[in-house]
Design an enzyme around this catalytic site. Structure first.
Site, PDB file in Angstrom:
ATOM      1  N   TYR A  24      38.349  42.057  32.212  1.00  0.00           N
ATOM      2  CA  TYR A  24      38.711  41.126  33.280  1.00  0.00           C
ATOM      3  C   TYR A  24      39.741  41.659  34.267  1.00  0.00           C
ATOM      4  CZ  TYR A  24      36.296  37.922  30.167  1.00  0.00           C
ATOM      5  OH  TYR A  24      35.362  37.323  29.373  1.00  0.00           O
ATOM      6  N   HIS A 101      31.612  34.701  38.159  1.00  0.00           N
ATOM      7  CA  HIS A 101      32.039  35.336  36.908  1.00  0.00           C
ATOM      8  C   HIS A 101      32.694  36.666  37.249  1.00  0.00           C
ATOM      9  CE1 HIS A 101      29.899  32.364  34.592  1.00  0.00           C
ATOM     10  NE2 HIS A 101      28.904  32.501  35.455  1.00  0.00           N
TER      11      HIS A 101
END
Length: 153
Positions: A24, A101
């Site tokens: 991430y 996302h």
């Protein structure tokens, strides 16, 4: 009048910057929210942010947006794969939305490949890291119709 955008982040996104940075990245949610607000403002739009780890709270926030925002950018996190309730709320308020996302969910575990939102989303942004937020905000600000424009149709 500029467009109004609601940015919703789902469960565990409050851990951006510290949770699995190899997936991430190291940018925090506070950084994402600040840069998203600044980018929206540069495009003449306003942006409100919301994050919750609780499905019902996200549903409540989506319902509260009805008639008040022109577009939603949502990163549903793990609820992508499980939440009919959030899907129904998004469909029920009739506000176009972008599904976002940070990671490429299609390059991850097979159970992450299914989304309850994708078939209803105006667009889907996957795997661009936190840069995806900028893309999503810009798309809503530039391409979505405002509430006033919709009323005139």
């Amino acid at each position: 009048m500029g467009k109004s955008i609601l940015l919703i982040n789902g469960p565990n996104l409050n851990l951006l910057g510290t949770r699995e940075p190899h997936i991430y990245g190291s940018t925090t949610l506070a950084d994402v929210e600040a840069s998203s607000k600044a980018h929206a403002a540069s495009l003449g739009a306003t942006l409100e942010t919301y994050q919750s780890n609780h499905e019902g709270a996200i549903v409540d926030r989506i319902q509260a947006a009805r008639g008040n925002v022109d577009g939603i950018v949502i990163n549903p996190g793990a609820y992508t794969h499980t939440s009919v309730a959030i899907r129904d709320a998004l469909v029920g308020v009739d506000i176009p939305f972008i599904e976002l996302h940070v990671s490429n969910v299609h390059a991850r575990e097979p159970w992450r490949h299914h989304s309850y939102f994708s078939d209803k989303a105006a667009g889907i942004i996957v795997g661009l890291g936190v840069y995806g937020y900028k893309v999503a905000v810009e798309h809503v600000a530039v391409n979505f119709k405002s509430r006033e424009e919709k009323a005139a149709l």
